[in-house]
Design an enzyme around this catalytic site. Structure first.
Site, mmCIF file in Angstrom:
data_model
loop_
_atom_site.group_PDB
_atom_site.id
_atom_site.type_symbol
_atom_site.label_atom_id
_atom_site.label_comp_id
_atom_site.label_asym_id
_atom_site.label_seq_id
_atom_site.Cartn_x
_atom_site.Cartn_y
_atom_site.Cartn_z
ATOM 1 N N HIS A 33 0.360 -1.533 0.003
ATOM 2 C CA HIS A 33 0.024 0.233 0.113
ATOM 3 C C HIS A 33 0.669 1.556 -0.118
ATOM 4 C CE1 HIS A 33 -1.962 2.940 1.293
ATOM 5 N NE2 HIS A 33 -3.885 2.286 1.085
ATOM 6 N N LYS A 42 -10.037 -0.658 10.821
ATOM 7 C CA LYS A 42 -9.854 -1.753 9.814
ATOM 8 C C LYS A 42 -10.411 -3.436 10.745
ATOM 9 C CE LYS A 42 -6.838 -0.030 6.421
ATOM 10 N NZ LYS A 42 -7.771 0.194 5.149
HETATM 11 C C1 LIG Z 1 -2.531 -2.883 3.637
HETATM 12 C C2 LIG Z 1 -2.583 -1.438 4.394
HETATM 13 N N1 LIG Z 1 -2.293 -0.743 4.268
HETATM 14 C C3 LIG Z 1 -1.920 0.744 4.757
HETATM 15 C C4 LIG Z 1 -3.043 1.171 4.984
HETATM 16 C C5 LIG Z 1 -3.785 1.866 5.199
HETATM 17 O O1 LIG Z 1 -3.954 2.072 6.594
HETATM 18 P P1 LIG Z 1 -4.812 3.716 7.156
HETATM 19 O O2 LIG Z 1 -5.144 4.398 5.775
HETATM 20 O O3 LIG Z 1 -5.697 3.737 8.363
HETATM 21 O O4 LIG Z 1 -3.574 4.849 7.437
HETATM 22 C C6 LIG Z 1 -4.007 0.512 4.630
HETATM 23 C C7 LIG Z 1 -5.609 0.665 4.062
HETATM 24 O O5 LIG Z 1 -6.248 2.194 3.522
HETATM 25 C C8 LIG Z 1 -3.662 -0.698 4.187
HETATM 26 O O6 LIG Z 1 -4.770 -1.489 3.114
#
Ligand SMILES: Cc1ncc(COP(=O)(O)O)c(C=O)c1O
Ligand SMILES: Cc1ncc(COP(=O)(O)O)c(C=O)c1O
Lengths: 151, 402, 402, 151
Positions: free
Chosen positions: B119, B222
């Site tokens: 991500h 999540k």
């Molecule tokens: C694998 C992964 N890493 C990081 C994130 C980032 O999470 P957040 O937006 O809650 O900081 C997400 C979600 O969007 C994710 O699915």
């Protein structure tokens, strides 16, 4: 004043806090142990003389609430002139007594502990009563470990 | 056994939108009534700032906040509660590790290893610190099935590797990475590992003690908890290495105008007023998760993904993007050459909520040779009937577009 | 007219604790039912992640989140909604300005000016960036009354001054600084100004357009809104200068493995999933504030502080710390030489919630010659009767201690 | 298919999106205008020939949804060979029509706009329909400003 408060701020505590035992910046000394709680601002130094056999006189000085001052005053009274292992046992026993560890609140090692029996009801004040004891305990512990290694 | 209808009844969004088919759980999950109530109950009955108050509301709030830390510790099997810092979310947690841990020890010529399926939140922080320190960012590629060549991971590591940051579950392809093996390989090479558990934390039991990872990061939103809070787990070995990130109230021991001294981790990372009510909500979400069998739950959700892929085969030229052997409840797919946004709009009109786009994994999609996908991501309140409904609508779209 | 009993009825904490005397509003305010409901309603009826969704829950959540930005803009009289970034709170907002704006333009030999009454959150970020860049941190002192010598402020500024960061209201002494004059003086010297509005935002109408400050920062939780969200206002002149702070999803235009490009401010500062429900709550808190006459409200609260100081004179040797002419609803005081923690514990037993300690202003207290104070901070649900009650208890404590 | 969708994905739009007008990377050309939406990933280039008097042919190429492709196709049809001021007026009118500005949805400047009348009901798709027009409008605006200065 409700009963809880009366139990917390007992005569013994008020007396110790107003006329703390050995409340003095005693320099020179063999060791200075710092007890500092950044969250509430309590800040004490313990001035400790000691040889390999035993602890000598303990003086303390600093700033803090009635509970902390009384607790450190009782510490100075009880730990001064103790043999290292006894000192360690006293610190442990005081902390266990306050924290109600394993029913330790039932029978205090020393009657002087009893003045602090109500602190447990005031979780936000536990640190005040235990800070000095914890730091002095760490100091004693370090000495004992060194001893153990030496032997 | 997972009873999706019972579970559904715990989530008030479905009372309010009885026809909602919510297949966007990888973006954020829905919240059970208990989480929602924990937050509003905190504000209605227990609200106070923490850490410095001597009155009972504040000591009670402090105790609740700290017991949230304890709960997180137990939930991930950490050794000590001191390992747990509360952050804003996964993204902030990763930025903290990149800057407060890695930054000071990264030298020109060193390298950091990530995978091609990360991500953006587990890519750009490393990319930027590498650019800044003239270090190299190495990327373990994915194959056509959407898997990492686990046997080659060792080849990317050398004596100059200062961090391996890798996701547990790909938020785009659903790939479940063999993180235990990966940690083992990395540790053989003396490389610390950060696991991005954003997608796995909800339904996949994780034990940091047996996993032995150095850092674990995830977001409350999540895992049925509130927005605005996340977790950074730091292995005891590194706790002393963590520098402050933000400076401010609540993380200092002594301050004068020209110098300050700071508390130890985790407090040095919690500058300013924390997301207190949100931690209460997260605690409650963990209670909820502790009350279900998470192994059964993940099996159930993986089963939904499997069923969806099976049924998708009926829809003419629909193609699934990636086919990892070990796959979570996340499926990326395309419908003919219809743009994902058009498909998502049609689905939305039938109350089916799914994502279309790059899912914050632009480089991964580029590697897979696509620009955007449709992504259906499932949770325990989803059912096969909902999938049947989606398949029917996809067929209708296909017909309309023909 | 402010009717504290009517207002009290809007705040459920007082139904739950009918005897609660809440005088710790500078630490955090209580929340009205409307704020609490806005958050739980969001989760129950509208919950989705924002920005990238094509289904109606998500577009609706996005619209609500962005209308929160609009609401903040109107609330502080900003010219454009682009000026408003959502952060975790005041502390993060200040760290962002120190690192994303000031850092890159601070040269060795430059200086930054703050006042001696700053909260640690508006001190340490500047102190640390100055240490890092070998710049000088200059501190405008406070006099015995707890005021800045406004006429001398110009003396602290020169051609090497890159920022003046100053609080609108002292969270410890209640001093209201003449921020309009201060901004004027600074701008005459071409120095940008950050105003820490953490304590003023709730009841003091602020218009950034007439105030003409360059940055304004505040926290939702001190203005009847939820924890976990705050605001950074950046004047349009500087929007292009704001670098990203955290890196991750939602703030990029294009990403490949070895380089990324970023959106413009404010989006480049909102990496990762935002505190979405919290923004809905903040919006609702602003609605609440827009429904009261804030000038009357601040008058009312200042009146309470004045009344408290008057009555305190009856309590023998009690002393007020600081006596600024222009004073908000915050009073620091000492009771004889009884340690503030002991007094606060006694008060807590009578359901009176006040702070004791350094209030995250250690250097200020040092300047004032004290180590800790008691601090009573008032809001619109407080009454003179509550103050009478506190005075009576203070007298009892004094007697007990004698 | 419900009526809302039928209104959005009208025949005209489907036709334009499947057979977009001047859909070609036309290089060399005088100007390339980029229309890029990082949030959804739409990415188009407009290849524009133009002299000081008027715009010549407009070609476009890139990746995006049916709505964006149709909208850009209509743009290429309508703006090609327009005089600069007329082009500006067309861009403005199209955007005003879609955004229901000042009742502009009542009477489209050009009947081709009507195919997009339902987009307003899909707020999440507004960007798809307007992105290209906005970028081309900016391009025309810049030219006109230079003209104004020159005069
Ligand atoms: C694998 C992964 N890493 C990081 C994130 C980032 O999470 P957040 O937006 O809650 O900081 C997400 C979600 O969007 C994710 O699915
Ligand atoms: C004047 C002032 N500045 C900054 C802060 C920090 O705010 P927060 O803890 O919400 O980040 C506070 C509150 O504690 C404050 O009173």
């Amino acid at each position: 004043m409700n009963d809880r408060l009366k139990a917390l701020y007992q005569k013994v505590i008020m007396k110790h806090s107003k006329q703390p035992f050995h409340f003095e910046k005693k320099i020179p000394c063999d060791h200075i142990v710092v007890a500092n709680n950044p969250v509430c601002g309590d800040n004490y130094n313990f001035y400790i003389d000691a040889d390999t056999e035993k602890i000598g006189k303990i003086y303390f000085h600093g700033f803090g609430c009635a509970i902390s001052k009384a607790s450190n005053s009782v510490l100075a009274t009880l730990i001064s002139n103790q043999d290292w292992r006894d000192a360690y046992q006293y610190c442990n026993a005081f902390l266990a007594y306050l924290e109600h560890k394993d029913g330790a609140d039932q029978k205090p090692l020393d009657p002087a502990f009893e003045a602090f029996s109500a602190v447990h009801e005031f979780p936000s004040r536990m640190d005040c009563a235990t800070l000095g004891w914890k730091e002095v305990k760490k100091f004693v512990e370090t000495h004992l470990k060194k001893e153990d290694i030496r032997q | 056994m997972i009873d999706p209808n019972l579970i559904r009844s715990h989530f008030p969004i479905f009372q309010h939108h009885p026809d909602l088919v919510y297949f966007d759980n990888a973006a954020t999950t829905q919240r059970p009534q208990t989480t929602i109530d924990a937050v509003s109950k905190f504000y209605s009955q227990r609200n106070a700032n923490i850490h410095r108050g001597l009155y009972s509301l504040s000591t009670d709030a402090t105790a609740g906040y700290e017991s949230g830390r304890e709960k997180v510790k137990d939930f991930i099997g950490a050794d000590t509660v001191q390992s747990i810092a509360f952050t804003k979310g996964t993204t902030e947690s990763i930025n903290v590790v990149a800057n407060s841990f890695l930054g000071p020890r990264l030298q020109p010529g060193d390298n950091v290893v990530i995978s091609a399926m990360e991500h953006h939140s587990n890519l750009i922080p490393w990319q930027q610190i590498c650019l800044q320190k003239k270090a190299e960012l190495r990327v373990i590629p994915v194959d056509k099935s959407g898997e990492l060549g686990i046997n080659n991971i060792g080849d990317f590591l050398d004596s100059k590797t200062r961090m391996l940051a890798i996701t547990h579950i790909s938020n785009t392809l659903g790939t479940i990475n063999p993180v235990e093996r990966i940690v083992e390989i990395a540790h053989k090479n003396q490389v610390p590992v950060l696991i991005d558990a954003a997608q796995s934390i909800c339904l996949h039991p994780i034990n940091v003690d047996t996993l032995a990872c150095n850092f674990l990061v995830f977001s409350s939103h999540k895992m049925f908890g509130p927005f605005g809070v996340g977790v950074l787990y730091v292995h005891p070995d590194h706790m002393e290495d963590m520098l402050p990130y933000n400076y401010g109230g609540g993380m200092v021991t002594h301050v004068d105008f020209h110098k300050s001294s700071f508390m130890a981790y985790p407090h040095n990372l919690e500058a300013g007023t924390s997301a207190i009510a949100e931690v209460f909500g997260l605690s409650s979400a963990i209670d909820y998760l502790n009350n279900i069998d998470r192994l059964e739950a993940s099996d159930y959700v993986h089963g939904l993904a499997h069923y969806f892929k099976e049924r998708l085969a009926e829809v003419g030229t629909a193609v699934v993007v990636g086919s990892p052997e070990n796959c979570a409840g996340i499926v990326s797919f395309l419908l003919d050459d219809i743009h994902p946004h058009d498909v998502a709009t049609f689905l939305a009109e039938e109350n089916i909520a799914i994502r279309a786009g790059h899912h914050c994994t632009q480089p991964l999609l580029e590697q897979m040779g696509v620009k955007a996908t449709l992504r259906a991501s499932f949770s325990i309140y989803n059912t096969r009937e909902e999938i049947d409904h989606m398949i029917a609508v996809l067929k209708k779209i296909q017909k309309f577009w023909a």
